[in-house]
Design an enzyme around this catalytic site. Sequence first.
Site, short mmCIF file in Angstrom:
data_model
loop_
_atom_site.label_atom_id
_atom_site.label_comp_id
_atom_site.label_asym_id
_atom_site.label_seq_id
_atom_site.Cartn_x
_atom_site.Cartn_y
_atom_site.Cartn_z
N CYS A 1 -6.54 -6.76 3.21
CA CYS A 1 -8.18 -6.15 3.55
C CYS A 1 -8.89 -7.24 3.14
O CYS A 1 -10.04 -8.12 3.67
CB CYS A 1 -8.14 -4.85 4.14
SG CYS A 1 -7.99 -4.60 3.01
N HIS B 1 0.86 -0.97 0.35
CA HIS B 1 -0.03 0.15 0.06
C HIS B 1 0.66 1.74 0.00
O HIS B 1 0.39 1.98 -0.68
CB HIS B 1 -0.97 0.49 1.38
CG HIS B 1 -1.90 -1.59 1.16
ND1 HIS B 1 -2.67 -1.17 0.10
CD2 HIS B 1 -2.01 -1.93 2.33
CE1 HIS B 1 -3.72 -2.70 0.23
NE2 HIS B 1 -3.19 -3.47 1.81
#
Length: 454
Positions: free
Chosen positions: A42, A10
């Site tokens: 996630c 990320h």
Amino acid sequence: MKVIVIGCTHAGTAAIVNTAKLYPEAEITVYERGDNISFLSCGIALYVSGVVKDPEGLFYSSPEKLAELGVATKMRHDVIHIDTDRKIVRVRNLETNEEFEDTYDKLIMTTGSWPIIPKLEGIDLDNILLSKNYNHSNTIIEKAKDAKRITVVGAGYIGVELVEAFQMNGKEVTLIDSEDRILNKYLDPEFTAAIEHSLQDHGIHLALGQTVTRFEGENGKVTKVVTSKGEYGTDLVILCIGFRPNTELLKGQVDMLPNGAIKVNEYMQTSKPDVYAAGDSCAIHYNPTGEHAYIPLATNAVRMGTLVARNLVRQTTPYMGTQGTSGLKIYENNMAATGLTELAAADANIEAEAVTIRDHYRPEFMPTSEELMLKVVYEKATRRIIGAQIMSKADLTQSINTISVCIQNKMTIDQLAFIDFFFQPHYNKPWNYLNTPGLQALPMIEVKEAVAHI
């Protein structure tokens, strides 16, 4: 300007893309020891449960996309040493085992985190898995096909999402945690109790308040989890105990928290000005306490990665800090939290008070009007809001983003009472449920004192 980026999830992807766009003349090299980049971890539980059918949607970049921006992405390359004084990195090509050195003007550390693996007897048995990256998710899905009984160790967000996914796939599921309740870092007991009941109603066995002491197996495969309070037969174990920052490369070279998380200033610089860090490898500025904290979240990572790029040449955009805002859906319950829980405030030695309301989110004369539970935590002395939690069968989670802004701007519980929110019966009541805790917390006005001022 020669820029080296280590790690590409990320934070790394955000830093790389923005650096390439802001400084088109820069020579950017990315070293990633894995075989893929930008995986949304996630989404693992959604992939495992089958909600997400095509895992390609869980990737939001690729070496090819970065190449279009002029970025050289070196996959399966492991940085094994960094000399921040000489601005040199040593790299090993994991395909050929060749080692070489590279130099930089600016170094961006986005090495992320790795699951905590306890040193327990039997930990090396087959079918004891981690849940962090794309390869892990594929292994979990493949192994789960033949598993009837699955045990998840760790009742944080990932663990709770996984037990729901496994149960929905028809597995016998046990959730183990050393704490006496689930999600204890994010929610206070009145919220976690309701979620625990929901999990149990769906047949999930909760083994809380007990610590795993060893694993037992047959023919090299795990068959039993032994804890401080019992034994649980199993075919598959998923470890979700927590994460530790990957920062060994900079140990002793930059300032860190005791757990190894890199400290950065508001411009994402480490204690070595030409070394920047973002994401799960570093600490964030936690607004509710004003201290550094380790809160590995994708939202923190992409913000910090973007800020690295904006501040790489000169200090332009300071980091506003974070509240650790997060959300979760487990079966019928939608929940979200920001800042400190009431129990976490006590652990931080903050004298706090809280208001909890239970109400219908919109007028009862509407065809449906789900109940909600909202709790707002505030510092007693200053009345500054420091945390909030919400749960409902209706999706009201976005309202926690509003409280996050309140915390970031140091607003008080009294101000929350009178913030201007719209009213429309489809969505809320004349007094919005976010106003209500503030109204309930307003201090009483002594009648005699009030009359004396007339």
